[in-house]
Design a protein around this motif. Structure first.
Motif, PDB file in Angstrom:
ATOM      1  N   ALA A  98       0.851  -1.195   0.000  1.00 57.27           N
ATOM      2  CA  ALA A  98       0.000   0.000   0.000  1.00 57.27           C
ATOM      3  C   ALA A  98       0.881   1.237   0.000  1.00 57.27           C
ATOM      4  O   ALA A  98       1.799   1.362   0.829  1.00 57.27           O
ATOM      5  CB  ALA A  98      -0.908  -0.004   1.223  1.00 57.27           C
ATOM      6  N   LEU A  99       0.644   2.151  -0.919  1.00 61.27           N
ATOM      7  CA  LEU A  99       1.441   3.382  -0.996  1.00 61.27           C
ATOM      8  C   LEU A  99       0.830   4.509  -0.168  1.00 61.27           C
ATOM      9  O   LEU A  99       1.507   5.503   0.121  1.00 61.27           O
ATOM     10  CB  LEU A  99       1.567   3.841  -2.447  1.00 61.27           C
ATOM     11  N   PHE A 100      -0.460   4.344   0.223  1.00 63.75           N
ATOM     12  CA  PHE A 100      -1.136   5.396   0.985  1.00 63.75           C
ATOM     13  C   PHE A 100      -2.019   4.783   2.073  1.00 63.75           C
ATOM     14  O   PHE A 100      -2.560   3.687   1.913  1.00 63.75           O
ATOM     15  CB  PHE A 100      -2.021   6.253   0.070  1.00 63.75           C
ATOM     16  N   ASP A 101      -2.140   5.538   3.148  1.00 65.57           N
ATOM     17  CA  ASP A 101      -3.174   5.263   4.139  1.00 65.57           C
ATOM     18  C   ASP A 101      -4.365   6.145   3.787  1.00 65.57           C
ATOM     19  O   ASP A 101      -4.215   7.362   3.631  1.00 65.57           O
ATOM     20  CB  ASP A 101      -2.684   5.589   5.551  1.00 65.57           C
ATOM     21  N   ARG A 102      -5.519   5.559   3.641  1.00 63.42           N
ATOM     22  CA  ARG A 102      -6.719   6.325   3.324  1.00 63.42           C
ATOM     23  C   ARG A 102      -7.319   6.831   4.635  1.00 63.42           C
ATOM     24  O   ARG A 102      -7.761   6.038   5.466  1.00 63.42           O
ATOM     25  CB  ARG A 102      -7.740   5.467   2.595  1.00 63.42           C
ATOM     26  N   THR A 103      -7.298   8.136   4.852  1.00 62.36           N
ATOM     27  CA  THR A 103      -7.807   8.722   6.092  1.00 62.36           C
ATOM     28  C   THR A 103      -8.895   9.724   5.781  1.00 62.36           C
ATOM     29  O   THR A 103      -9.107  10.108   4.620  1.00 62.36           O
ATOM     30  CB  THR A 103      -6.678   9.429   6.874  1.00 62.36           C
ATOM     31  N   SER A 104      -9.568  10.179   6.824  1.00 63.50           N
ATOM     32  CA  SER A 104     -10.628  11.185   6.640  1.00 63.50           C
ATOM     33  C   SER A 104     -10.059  12.528   6.179  1.00 63.50           C
ATOM     34  O   SER A 104     -10.756  13.352   5.594  1.00 63.50           O
ATOM     35  CB  SER A 104     -11.397  11.378   7.953  1.00 63.50           C
ATOM     36  N   ASP A 105      -8.762  12.740   6.453  1.00 65.33           N
ATOM     37  CA  ASP A 105      -8.107  13.989   6.035  1.00 65.33           C
ATOM     38  C   ASP A 105      -7.513  13.895   4.639  1.00 65.33           C
ATOM     39  O   ASP A 105      -6.986  14.884   4.124  1.00 65.33           O
ATOM     40  CB  ASP A 105      -6.999  14.351   7.028  1.00 65.33           C
ATOM     41  N   GLY A 106      -7.550  12.719   4.039  1.00 66.65           N
ATOM     42  CA  GLY A 106      -6.983  12.559   2.710  1.00 66.65           C
ATOM     43  C   GLY A 106      -6.025  11.386   2.646  1.00 66.65           C
ATOM     44  O   GLY A 106      -6.027  10.500   3.499  1.00 66.65           O
ATOM     45  N   MET A 107      -5.200  11.384   1.627  1.00 64.16           N
ATOM     46  CA  MET A 107      -4.260  10.290   1.373  1.00 64.16           C
ATOM     47  C   MET A 107      -2.917  10.593   2.025  1.00 64.16           C
ATOM     48  O   MET A 107      -2.252  11.577   1.686  1.00 64.16           O
ATOM     49  CB  MET A 107      -4.084  10.106  -0.134  1.00 64.16           C
ATOM     50  N   ARG A 108      -2.511   9.746   2.972  1.00 64.44           N
ATOM     51  CA  ARG A 108      -1.227   9.916   3.652  1.00 64.44           C
ATOM     52  C   ARG A 108      -0.247   8.872   3.134  1.00 64.44           C
ATOM     53  O   ARG A 108      -0.528   7.663   3.225  1.00 64.44           O
ATOM     54  CB  ARG A 108      -1.404   9.735   5.162  1.00 64.44           C
ATOM     55  N   PRO A 109       0.900   9.284   2.549  1.00 63.67           N
ATOM     56  CA  PRO A 109       1.838   8.299   2.004  1.00 63.67           C
ATOM     57  C   PRO A 109       2.450   7.419   3.097  1.00 63.67           C
ATOM     58  O   PRO A 109       2.808   7.901   4.167  1.00 63.67           O
ATOM     59  CB  PRO A 109       2.903   9.163   1.317  1.00 63.67           C
ATOM     60  N   THR A 110       2.533   6.127   2.806  1.00 62.17           N
ATOM     61  CA  THR A 110       3.213   5.195   3.701  1.00 62.17           C
ATOM     62  C   THR A 110       4.716   5.279   3.426  1.00 62.17           C
ATOM     63  O   THR A 110       5.164   6.036   2.556  1.00 62.17           O
ATOM     64  CB  THR A 110       2.728   3.766   3.438  1.00 62.17           C
ATOM     65  N   ALA A 111       5.492   4.484   4.154  1.00 62.57           N
ATOM     66  CA  ALA A 111       6.935   4.439   3.902  1.00 62.57           C
ATOM     67  C   ALA A 111       7.201   4.007   2.462  1.00 62.57           C
ATOM     68  O   ALA A 111       8.089   4.545   1.780  1.00 62.57           O
ATOM     69  CB  ALA A 111       7.606   3.485   4.892  1.00 62.57           C
ATOM     70  N   ALA A 112       6.398   3.043   1.984  1.00 60.53           N
ATOM     71  CA  ALA A 112       6.547   2.601   0.596  1.00 60.53           C
ATOM     72  C   ALA A 112       6.184   3.728  -0.374  1.00 60.53           C
ATOM     73  O   ALA A 112       6.830   3.914  -1.415  1.00 60.53           O
ATOM     74  CB  ALA A 112       5.659   1.386   0.338  1.00 60.53           C
TER      75      ALA A 112
END
Length: 329
Positions: free
Chosen positions: A49-63
């Motif tokens: 997964a390249l992003f964490d899907r949050t209520s604030d938007g897309m947060r990039p993961t380490a990958a």
């Protein structure tokens, strides 16, 4: 990994930059579903997964951050290839993105003009920011070369000295210490300082200078966001400031500011040309760096009279010693 496309790299970069699928889609000229499909294809390819899907938007993961770092390196290499192709075609000899800390903006335009006069076929762009912004630009591959007072520790860089950088204490001409000589560190520490934001090069140097005065750096002074604001505040009588001598040439020449004669000053620092160690050195970068090493110092403001009162006194003393009928004691 070999099935990834440049379009997919740009898509992930856009999502990181704008934080939302909808915003990235607008910038890319695509529909949100098309961006979502491309992201899903990339994540299936890398199996992460390249992003964490949050209520604030897309947060990039380490990958995700690693993916964007690779995308920036690819973009940088493609730009270098474009420069090489243009050079072969005889269109131009390259491009250069120069970043400078705000203190350097007082001489950077003249430096650029001198370089472009010698190399008119090199396309140059200038970005000015504080120290933190300039380091971020290096990290993000947004600039090729940075001009700053101290090489950063946050990113691996090549650094070359191209000139001296004197730091001084300034005051309005009517200040009680304006005509004083050999002002002690303890005495100057009693004054009200106007200072830059935490992390700025001049502020760090002032903190080091005053570090052996008990309790002084705990309440260093009033923060201001730019050298221009600080100079205006000093001229208005709001305090004194520790600042680069290269920012005050016009004001001292016009008599609106004076340099205080503080023991141990000016503090002599240096100007550095900085580039990432993992950045492929383009012909334009090499040409500019060579120009800096040969001529960079000649574009720095000259300060032959850092302490005009002291020099005037010395000149008067020498004249007296050499006057007819006078003998040195």
């Amino acid at each position: 990994m070999r099935n990834l496309t440049l379009r997919q790299f740009k898509t992930v970069q856009a999502i990181v930059s704008h934080g939302k699928i909808v915003s990235a889609a607008k910038v890319l000229g695509l529909s949100p579903p098309a961006v979502t499909i491309q992201l899903r294809q990339v994540e299936e390819e890398v199996q992460l997964a390249l992003f964490d899907r949050t209520s604030d938007g897309m947060r990039p993961t380490a990958a995700g951050l690693a993916f964007v770092e690779a995308a920036q390196a690819i973009e940088e290499r493609l730009r270098l290839l474009e420069d090489e192709m243009d050079a072969i075609k005889g269109v131009r000899t390259g491009s250069l993105r120069l970043g400078v800390v705000s203190t350097a903006k007082y001489f950077a335009p003249r430096l650029m003009a001198g370089f472009m006069k010698e190399h008119p076929d090199i396309d140059m762009r200038l970005a000015v920011g504080n120290r933190a912004e300039t380091i971020d630009s290096l990290k993000n591959h947004d600039i090729d070369i940075a001009l700053m007072g101290r090489p950063p520790k946050e990113v691996s860089v090549r650094a070359s000295v191209f000139g001296d950088h004197p730091l001084v204490v300034i005051a309005p001409p009517e200040h009680p210490l304006a005509s004083a000589r050999d002002i002690s560190k303890q005495r100057i520490a009693e004054e009200h300082f106007l200072i830059r934001e935490p992390g700025s090069g001049t502020r760090i140097s002032l903190e080091i200078f005053l570090s052996d005065v008990p309790g002084r750096i705990d309440d260093l002074g009033v923060e201001m966001g730019s050298n221009e604001t600080i100079k205006q505040a000093v001229m208005a009588g709001l305090g004194i400031a520790f600042i680069s001598a290269h920012t005050i040439a016009a004001e001292t020449e016009a008599g609106r500011l004076v340099i205080l004669d503080v023991v141990g000053m000016p503090i002599r620092r240096q100007w550095f040309s900085v580039m990432r160690t993992d950045h492929v050195i383009s012909p334009a970068m090499a040409t500019f760096n060579d120009f800096l090493m040969r001529k960079g110092a000649t574009y720095l403001p000259l300060f032959g009279k850092l302490y005009p009162y002291a020099e005037a006194s010395e000149a008067a003393r020498m004249q007296k010693m050499g006057a007819p009928g006078k003998r040195p004691e």
